[in-house]
Structure formats: C-alpha cells, structure tokens
Design an enzyme around this catalytic site. Structure first.
Site, PDB file in Angstrom:
ATOM      1  N   HIS A 189      -3.520   6.989   1.730  1.00  0.00           N
ATOM      2  CA  HIS A 189      -3.920   5.663   1.264  1.00  0.00           C
ATOM      3  C   HIS A 189      -5.313   5.372   1.791  1.00  0.00           C
ATOM      4  O   HIS A 189      -5.604   5.573   2.973  1.00  0.00           O
ATOM      5  CB  HIS A 189      -2.915   4.620   1.753  1.00  0.00           C
ATOM      6  CG  HIS A 189      -3.400   3.221   1.639  1.00  0.00           C
ATOM      7  ND1 HIS A 189      -3.928   2.710   0.477  1.00  0.00           N
ATOM      8  CD2 HIS A 189      -3.470   2.212   2.557  1.00  0.00           C
ATOM      9  CE1 HIS A 189      -4.293   1.456   0.683  1.00  0.00           C
ATOM     10  NE2 HIS A 189      -4.019   1.138   1.925  1.00  0.00           N
ATOM     11  N   ASN A 237     -10.247  -0.491  -0.383  1.00  0.00           N
ATOM     12  CA  ASN A 237      -8.789  -0.424  -0.324  1.00  0.00           C
ATOM     13  C   ASN A 237      -8.217  -1.036  -1.602  1.00  0.00           C
ATOM     14  O   ASN A 237      -8.293  -2.246  -1.798  1.00  0.00           O
ATOM     15  CB  ASN A 237      -8.300  -1.181   0.917  1.00  0.00           C
ATOM     16  CG  ASN A 237      -6.785  -1.161   1.073  1.00  0.00           C
ATOM     17  OD1 ASN A 237      -6.050  -0.874   0.139  1.00  0.00           O
ATOM     18  ND2 ASN A 237      -6.319  -1.494   2.268  1.00  0.00           N
ATOM     19  N   CYS A 245       0.808  -1.220   0.000  1.00  0.00           N
ATOM     20  CA  CYS A 245       0.000   0.000   0.000  1.00  0.00           C
ATOM     21  C   CYS A 245       0.846   1.277   0.000  1.00  0.00           C
ATOM     22  O   CYS A 245       0.325   2.364  -0.257  1.00  0.00           O
ATOM     23  CB  CYS A 245      -0.952  -0.012   1.186  1.00  0.00           C
ATOM     24  SG  CYS A 245      -2.057  -1.450   1.194  1.00  0.00           S
TER      25      CYS A 245
END
Length: 334
Positions: A257, A287, A116
């Site tokens: 993020h 996500n 990520c």
C-alpha cells in the site's frame, strides 16, 4: 476450503486516475509546508484529484473496463463486482452503479469497506467465491476519492492523500495462482486513523431523540500508524510466505500500500528485498487508499515489468486498524 478444486488466476488489470494534479509547491499556498518537507517525510511529490463534476463510480468503472479488456473478456461475462472503497458516492454503496456503467448486466455487485486494506481483503473475498465454485469471473476494484474528506487546512494530512481507482479480473483456473494470504484487524487502535461520524441530538416526539449529522475530516496519528505498519507489514508477509511454503527469494515483486516511502523502504529492508524488486508510485499519486496497490500493479504490468508466471507479494494496511497480505502468481497458468 475448496469444494470443487477450482483455483483462482488474476488475468487482467486496469487503472484510472484524474487528470488534475496538485504538486507539493501548490500545497504550500494552502498550508505552511514545502516540497522538501513533504518529500523527505513521505516521498510524495504529486497527487491526482477528482474534479467536482465527476464521481467515484465513474473512476471505478473506467478502471474496471480496462481490466476486463485486458483479460480478453466482455462485461456481460462478469459474475461479481467487488468494490473496495471507503468513499462511495452513495452511503448505501456504489458497486451497483459501477455495474450499470460498465454494462455488466449479469453481475452481482457490492461494496467492501476495509480502508487501505480494502483491495487485499477484496481479492481474498473474490478467491473464496471462485474456490467454492459460486462464481467464475470476478472484478475486484479498489477506488477512493479521499479529497472529499481531507481537511485542506491540516498540513499533517492534506499532503498525503490522492484520488484513483485500480482493478483486476479474477477467473476460475485449474491451477490456483493465489499462493497464500493473511488478514488481521485490531480495533483497539481504531482511533489512530479515522473518518468519524459527527452526530448531533435531534428531538422527535415523546422524549425520543435520535442523532443527525455527517462526517468529519480524516484524522490520523501519523507516528502510531507508521510504527504499526513497520512492525506488522513485514510480519504478515513473512506469515503468508510460510503458509505458502515460500521464502523471500521466491518474490519477484513487492507491492505495498502506497502510504509512505519510508514505510515501503523499511519493510523491504526487513524482508531483505532489493529496491529493484519493489514497485512504488506514491511519488506521483500519494496515498490513494484501496486504489494504491491495483494502480501500482496495473502500471507495472503495462510497463512490461510484471510478467506472466511471476510471483507478486502485496500488503495493505491502514484504518481499522487492519492489515493483510496476498501473494499470487500473475496471469493465467499455461
């Protein structure tokens, strides 16, 4: 270190997300969960999933093409393609395939894996090539297809992840628009978020055994990852601001993020940034790992929110564990 005084400017963005959408209510037919449970804990409502007849390379190529067009360049002008992904089509890497798909025949291409944090790490890597004068025009892509590696029977993880790709074009500039960055890793917390190899011994000959296998599904200690993010992300942004000689008042937009709305809210509160300066789209996409920051960036640019010359603070965080921040001014300086 700068060898020729070159700076970096981020001049174009693009994104691509699959058309198929899974809503929270759809997931309640797969596992014991509900729309209210998912929304209150994560802020996620939908996630886009790549169909079985498509590939990560195609998704990444679509985002890259849009970014190159937005920067008013042609694919053959690109010197380097950095594909930040943890879910390539080929374990040897998918950047070369992206190069072929977008016809960037003069570009070197490689994959970068930092989960990520991948987009931020990729952006910083691109900046070093430009600052040293090695390359002038670079495409940085963040793309992940986490639906491949989710256990769709695990309600703690299957509600979180979606698929997507986002990209930016970085160009050499007389004025450096990357104002500051910081990157960190802590392998002692590696077990908190994994997509682990699952090998089994295979005897060959002469008492020689090797390991054969594949990969398990994603596992995550959500509580520990949440604690890590809420502590480390504001800290790394503050360090980056200090390094750049800026304060939080200089930030026009914050793009984190897109892991959890509670994390985004907590970081903004710690930095004393009002919600109207925070860009979030995880409600629609969930996500998307390395893709989350560039997708959110691209949507905000195309919506007219982020304007040339404005200061954008970004931070990626996740598996490794890794985290980092990059603060830049959008667009080519006049």
């Amino acid at each position: 270190m700068k060898f020729d005084g070159a700076g970096i400017a981020i001049t174009g963005s693009g994104s691509a997300t699959p058309k198929a959408v899974i809503h929270n209510d759809d997931l309640s037919q797969l596992v014991e969960t509900s729309d209210e449970w998912i929304r209150t804990r994560t802020g996620i409502a939908n996630r886009h999933l790549l169909p079985e007849d498509s590939s990560l390379s195609e998704l990444a190529a679509e985002a890259a093409k849009k970014a190159i067009a937005a920067a008013h360049l042609h694919p053959e002008e690109i010197d380097l393609i950095i594909l930040a992904t943890s879910t390539p089509d080929d374990l040897f890497g998918s950047a070369g395939k992206v190069q072929q798909l977008i016809d960037a025949k003069n570009a070197t291409a490689f994959d970068l894996t930092a989960a990520c944090s991948g987009f931020v790490f990729g952006l910083v890597t691109a900046a070093q090539y430009i600052r040293t004068g090695t390359f002038q025009k670079i495409v940085v892509i963040g793309a992940d297809v986490l639906s491949r590696w989710v256990d769709w029977g695990d309600r703690t993880t299957c509600v979180l992840f979606g698929d997507g790709a986002g990209a930016v074009v970085c160009q050499s500039s007389p004025q450096d628009q990357l104002l500051g960055f910081e990157m960190y890793s802590d392998g002692s917390q590696n077990e908190c978020l994994n997509l682990a190899y699952d090998g089994h011994p295979k005897y060959l000959i002469h008492d020689v055994s090797i390991q054969k296998g594949g990969y398990r599904a994603i596992t995550m200690n959500g509580r520990e990852v949440y604690r890590f993010a809420v502590a480390k992300v504001p800290e790394v942004i503050e360090k980056t601001l200090f390094r750049a000689g800026l304060t939080t008042e200089d930030i026009d937009w914050l793009i984190l993020h897109q892991a959890n709305q509670r994390i985004i809210d907590a970081v903004a509160k710690r930095l004393k940034l009002p919600s109207e300066k925070v860009i979030a789209n995880l409600q629609e996409y969930g996500n998307t790992s390395a893709a989350s920051i560039p997708i959110a960036l691209d949507e905000a640019v195309r919506a007219g929110k982020i304007k040339p010359g404005q200061t954008v603070a970004t931070s990626g965080f996740g598996a490794g564990l890794s985290w980092g921040s990059a603060i830049f001014k959008w667009g080519m300086p006049h």
